[in-house]
Write a protein that holds these residues in place. Structure first.
Motif, PDB file in Angstrom:
ATOM      1  N   MET A  49      13.633   0.353 -74.096  1.00  0.00           N
ATOM      2  CA  MET A  49      12.664  -0.691 -73.736  1.00  0.00           C
ATOM      3  C   MET A  49      11.512  -0.708 -74.743  1.00  0.00           C
ATOM      4  SD  MET A  49      12.598  -0.840 -69.573  1.00  0.00           S
ATOM      5  CE  MET A  49      12.022   0.819 -69.353  1.00  0.00           C
ATOM      6  N   TYR A  50      11.117   0.490 -75.153  1.00  0.00           N
ATOM      7  CA  TYR A  50      10.046   0.592 -76.156  1.00  0.00           C
ATOM      8  C   TYR A  50      10.474  -0.072 -77.467  1.00  0.00           C
ATOM      9  CZ  TYR A  50       6.981   2.646 -79.644  1.00  0.00           C
ATOM     10  OH  TYR A  50       6.121   2.831 -80.679  1.00  0.00           O
ATOM     11  N   LYS A  51      11.694   0.233 -77.896  1.00  0.00           N
ATOM     12  CA  LYS A  51      12.202  -0.316 -79.157  1.00  0.00           C
ATOM     13  C   LYS A  51      12.258  -1.838 -79.112  1.00  0.00           C
ATOM     14  CE  LYS A  51      15.320   3.436 -80.509  1.00  0.00           C
ATOM     15  NZ  LYS A  51      16.754   3.805 -80.447  1.00  0.00           N
ATOM     16  N   ARG A  52      12.623  -2.365 -77.963  1.00  0.00           N
ATOM     17  CA  ARG A  52      12.761  -3.816 -77.830  1.00  0.00           C
ATOM     18  C   ARG A  52      11.448  -4.488 -77.440  1.00  0.00           C
ATOM     19  NH1 ARG A  52      18.725  -4.482 -75.054  1.00  0.00           N
ATOM     20  NH2 ARG A  52      19.695  -2.863 -76.295  1.00  0.00           N
ATOM     21  N   ASP A  53      10.419  -3.678 -77.305  1.00  0.00           N
ATOM     22  CA  ASP A  53       9.110  -4.193 -76.915  1.00  0.00           C
ATOM     23  C   ASP A  53       9.206  -5.007 -75.618  1.00  0.00           C
ATOM     24  OD1 ASP A  53       6.405  -4.493 -77.090  1.00  0.00           O
ATOM     25  OD2 ASP A  53       6.462  -6.224 -78.417  1.00  0.00           O
ATOM     26  N   ARG A  54      10.039  -4.496 -74.724  1.00  0.00           N
ATOM     27  CA  ARG A  54      10.217  -5.164 -73.431  1.00  0.00           C
ATOM     28  C   ARG A  54      10.224  -4.097 -72.357  1.00  0.00           C
ATOM     29  NH1 ARG A  54      14.669  -9.414 -71.463  1.00  0.00           N
ATOM     30  NH2 ARG A  54      13.706  -9.092 -69.467  1.00  0.00           N
ATOM     31  N   PHE A  55       9.030  -3.715 -71.957  1.00  0.00           N
ATOM     32  CA  PHE A  55       8.939  -2.614 -71.009  1.00  0.00           C
ATOM     33  C   PHE A  55       9.032  -3.123 -69.571  1.00  0.00           C
ATOM     34  CE2 PHE A  55       7.238   1.004 -68.788  1.00  0.00           C
ATOM     35  CZ  PHE A  55       7.784   2.054 -69.506  1.00  0.00           C
ATOM     36  N   GLU A  56      10.113  -2.730 -68.894  1.00  0.00           N
ATOM     37  CA  GLU A  56      10.308  -3.151 -67.502  1.00  0.00           C
ATOM     38  C   GLU A  56       9.970  -1.977 -66.587  1.00  0.00           C
ATOM     39  OE1 GLU A  56      11.911  -6.115 -66.314  1.00  0.00           O
ATOM     40  OE2 GLU A  56      12.824  -6.957 -68.102  1.00  0.00           O
ATOM     41  N   ALA A  57       8.734  -1.987 -66.119  1.00  0.00           N
ATOM     42  CA  ALA A  57       8.267  -0.867 -65.298  1.00  0.00           C
ATOM     43  C   ALA A  57       9.134  -0.703 -64.042  1.00  0.00           C
ATOM     44  CB  ALA A  57       6.810  -1.079 -64.910  1.00  0.00           C
ATOM     45  N   ARG A  58       9.595  -1.831 -63.520  1.00  0.00           N
ATOM     46  CA  ARG A  58      10.373  -1.784 -62.282  1.00  0.00           C
ATOM     47  C   ARG A  58      11.620  -0.909 -62.444  1.00  0.00           C
ATOM     48  NH1 ARG A  58      14.637  -4.552 -60.778  1.00  0.00           N
ATOM     49  NH2 ARG A  58      14.539  -5.729 -62.701  1.00  0.00           N
ATOM     50  N   LEU A  59      12.273  -1.033 -63.603  1.00  0.00           N
ATOM     51  CA  LEU A  59      13.475  -0.246 -63.854  1.00  0.00           C
ATOM     52  C   LEU A  59      13.158   1.243 -63.879  1.00  0.00           C
ATOM     53  CD1 LEU A  59      15.399  -2.270 -66.589  1.00  0.00           C
ATOM     54  CD2 LEU A  59      16.091  -1.843 -64.241  1.00  0.00           C
ATOM     55  N   VAL A  60      12.049   1.572 -64.538  1.00  0.00           N
ATOM     56  CA  VAL A  60      11.657   2.978 -64.628  1.00  0.00           C
ATOM     57  C   VAL A  60      11.332   3.517 -63.233  1.00  0.00           C
ATOM     58  CG1 VAL A  60       9.965   4.588 -65.587  1.00  0.00           C
ATOM     59  CG2 VAL A  60      10.798   2.676 -66.975  1.00  0.00           C
ATOM     60  N   VAL A  61      10.609   2.706 -62.465  1.00  0.00           N
ATOM     61  CA  VAL A  61      10.235   3.121 -61.103  1.00  0.00           C
ATOM     62  C   VAL A  61      11.486   3.358 -60.260  1.00  0.00           C
ATOM     63  CG1 VAL A  61       9.161   2.309 -58.958  1.00  0.00           C
ATOM     64  CG2 VAL A  61       7.960   2.065 -61.135  1.00  0.00           C
ATOM     65  N   GLU A  62      12.467   2.472 -60.393  1.00  0.00           N
ATOM     66  CA  GLU A  62      13.718   2.633 -59.636  1.00  0.00           C
ATOM     67  C   GLU A  62      14.415   3.936 -59.991  1.00  0.00           C
ATOM     68  OE1 GLU A  62      16.275  -0.710 -60.228  1.00  0.00           O
ATOM     69  OE2 GLU A  62      15.002  -2.034 -59.017  1.00  0.00           O
ATOM     70  N   ARG A  63      14.506   4.198 -61.293  1.00  0.00           N
ATOM     71  CA  ARG A  63      15.185   5.426 -61.733  1.00  0.00           C
ATOM     72  C   ARG A  63      14.422   6.667 -61.275  1.00  0.00           C
ATOM     73  NH1 ARG A  63      19.240   3.924 -65.584  1.00  0.00           N
ATOM     74  NH2 ARG A  63      19.601   1.788 -64.997  1.00  0.00           N
ATOM     75  N   CYS A  64      13.090   6.591 -61.344  1.00  0.00           N
ATOM     76  CA  CYS A  64      12.278   7.728 -60.914  1.00  0.00           C
ATOM     77  C   CYS A  64      12.462   7.980 -59.418  1.00  0.00           C
ATOM     78  CB  CYS A  64      10.804   7.487 -61.225  1.00  0.00           C
ATOM     79  SG  CYS A  64      10.418   7.647 -62.973  1.00  0.00           S
ATOM     80  N   ALA A  65      12.475   6.905 -58.646  1.00  0.00           N
ATOM     81  CA  ALA A  65      12.635   7.055 -57.198  1.00  0.00           C
ATOM     82  C   ALA A  65      13.984   7.696 -56.877  1.00  0.00           C
ATOM     83  CB  ALA A  65      12.522   5.689 -56.527  1.00  0.00           C
ATOM     84  N   GLU A  66      14.995   7.308 -57.627  1.00  0.00           N
ATOM     85  CA  GLU A  66      16.319   7.871 -57.420  1.00  0.00           C
ATOM     86  C   GLU A  66      16.311   9.370 -57.724  1.00  0.00           C
ATOM     87  OE1 GLU A  66      20.875   6.750 -58.764  1.00  0.00           O
ATOM     88  OE2 GLU A  66      19.255   6.511 -60.186  1.00  0.00           O
TER      89      GLU A  66
END
Ligand SMILES: [Zn+2]
Length: 93
Positions: free
Chosen positions: A18-35
């Motif tokens: 996401m960093y490389k593509r300059d498209r940071f999707e916080a929701r995705l990170v939050v989902e993975r963290c919650a899992e």
């Protein structure tokens, strides 16, 4: 805990991508963290049950028992604050 290690690698790779593509999707990170947190809580619960130190204090709204000090429900992943309720007298469990 291979599953957890795998998930951690996934999370790191996803974040970097996401960093490389300059498209940071916080929701995705939050989902993975919650899992991941749910997995950790489950492992902690199993450890506690195995060594006999488990102290069940209440039940989650999903019906799963919550361990003393647990921050998330090991079954549904809900945060314990707000999710926990005292077990009503006469209720099974
Ligand atoms: Zn739950």
């Amino acid at each position: 805990m291979e599953f957890r290690e795998e998930r951690l690698r996934d999370l790191g790779g996803l974040t970097l991508e996401m960093y490389k593509r300059d498209r940071f999707e916080a929701r995705l990170v939050v989902e993975r963290c919650a899992e991941l947190v749910a997995v950790e809580a489950r492992v902690h619960e199993i450890d506690a049950l195995l060594d006999g130190s488990a102290e069940v204090r209440a039940a989650c709204v999903c019906g799963a028992p919550l361990l003393l000090g647990a921050r998330f429900c090991a079954t549904c992943g809900r945060p314990v604050d707000g999710a926990a309720r005292p077990q009503a007298p006469g209720e099974p469990g």
